[in-house]
Enzyme design. Structure first.
Site, mmCIF file in Angstrom:
data_model
loop_
_atom_site.group_PDB
_atom_site.id
_atom_site.type_symbol
_atom_site.label_atom_id
_atom_site.label_comp_id
_atom_site.label_asym_id
_atom_site.label_seq_id
_atom_site.Cartn_x
_atom_site.Cartn_y
_atom_site.Cartn_z
ATOM 1 N N SER A 48 0.886 -1.246 -0.102
ATOM 2 C CA SER A 48 0.069 -0.124 -0.107
ATOM 3 C C SER A 48 0.718 1.372 0.100
ATOM 4 O O SER A 48 0.138 2.415 -0.055
ATOM 5 C CB SER A 48 -0.870 0.051 1.201
ATOM 6 O OG SER A 48 -2.057 -0.848 0.975
ATOM 7 N N LYS A 195 3.098 6.590 4.946
ATOM 8 C CA LYS A 195 2.103 5.626 4.276
ATOM 9 C C LYS A 195 2.403 4.100 4.653
ATOM 10 O O LYS A 195 3.771 4.150 4.688
ATOM 11 C CB LYS A 195 1.921 5.624 2.826
ATOM 12 C CG LYS A 195 0.869 4.850 2.213
ATOM 13 C CD LYS A 195 -0.338 5.245 2.641
ATOM 14 C CE LYS A 195 -1.444 4.162 2.623
ATOM 15 N NZ LYS A 195 -1.486 3.071 3.593
ATOM 16 N N THR A 196 1.809 3.435 5.206
ATOM 17 C CA THR A 196 2.153 1.932 5.691
ATOM 18 C C THR A 196 2.016 1.117 4.324
ATOM 19 O O THR A 196 1.152 1.545 3.462
ATOM 20 C CB THR A 196 1.167 1.554 6.847
ATOM 21 O OG1 THR A 196 -0.221 1.833 6.344
ATOM 22 C CG2 THR A 196 1.488 2.261 8.123
ATOM 23 N N GLY A 197 2.461 -0.036 4.541
ATOM 24 C CA GLY A 197 2.045 -1.102 3.505
ATOM 25 C C GLY A 197 2.330 -2.521 4.242
ATOM 26 O O GLY A 197 3.520 -2.873 4.879
#
Length: 269
Positions: A48, A195-197
């Site tokens: 993501s 932003k995480t993923g």
């Protein structure tokens, strides 16, 4: 207080190291590396974190208007394995909830030709958008533990280009994307953007997702005109019940707490 912060950081690092086989952390300001640990050259699925690239594409193509428009409805058949995705989403909520279906609506609206053109313009990782092996789903799945991969070092370069308006897109697309990446206020007047993923490792022939997670948290902290960029990647060596991305995020926040404390006291980073 400082002893407590350092103890918490040490505890987090011990926790991560016992559960992961791969780890990279990079901290950089003004093209100068402050800290770099681990394997930061190997490529992995962006998961993501790729929403940052999609946002840039969509704002540049005017599919996205501002932080709150367009608001798109949830429809039956969309990915719904996270409950909070089952509602209308706008650009800010899409980024906050990391909503997969909103990303897929945008990439399908772009179409494969434009999507591929942007990936090339951005020089994004291995630029492989074929998708899952034998499924011809690159336009909707290539970044989701699939064919597209990027290294932590390349993530850092991509973020630097975003912050300095150096990608071959409009200034508005840069600015609007930065706006929707705001996460929270930090102590001493700093602001956190990122932003995480989360995703999964693939088996040897890349046809099956394993029960081993990968996790990212990438972004920057900002105070007035000062910006410090970070990239955290981790990879589990056994099955975990919590999202790897959230563990990556917590590890970064502990590191940033120490960094801000040191900056406030005038100590070297």
């Amino acid at each position: 207080m400082k002893k407590l912060i350092l103890f918490s950081i040490l505890g987090a690092f011990i926790l991560i190291s016992t559960k992961t086989v791969a780890d990279c952390f990079i901290l950089k300001e003004n093209n100068q590396i402050i800290q770099q640990d681990g394997d930061c050259e190997s490529r992995h699925s962006p998961c993501s974190t790729f929403k940052i690239a999609i946002s840039l594409m969509a704002y540049n193509d005017e599919l996205l208007i501002n932080e709150t428009q367009p608001e798109l409805p949830f429809k039956n058949g969309y990915p719904d394995y996270i409950e909070k995705w089952k509602q209308p989403h706008n650009p800010s909520l899409w980024m906050k909830n990391s909503c997969v279906w909103y990303s897929q609506v945008l990439t399908q609206s772009l179409g494969m030709n434009k999507f591929k053109e942007y990936i090339t313009k951005f020089n994004y990782g291995n630029q492989d958008i074929v998708g899952d092996k034998g499924k011809n789903n690159g336009l909707t799945h290539s970044w989701l533990s699939s064919s597209l991969e990027i290294s932590p070092g390349e993530q850092m370069e991509f973020l630097q280009n975003l912050l300095h308006n150096k990608l071959p897109i409009t200034l508005n697309a840069h600015q609007m994307t930065r706006n929707i990446l705001f996460v929270e206020d930090l102590p001493k007047g700093w602001k956190l953007y990122g932003k995480t993923g989360s995703g999964n490792l693939l088996n040897n022939d890349r046809t099956e997702k394993l029960d081993l997670q990968i996790g990212w948290f990438i972004g920057w902290i900002k105070k007035e005109e000062r910006k410090i960029i970070f990239v955290q990647y981790l990879e589990d060596n056994d099955k975990q019940e919590t999202y790897a991305a959230q563990r990556a995020k917590e590890a970064v926040k502990l590191r940033l707490a120490e960094l801000i404390q040191n900056l406030d006291t005038g100590k070297d980073m």
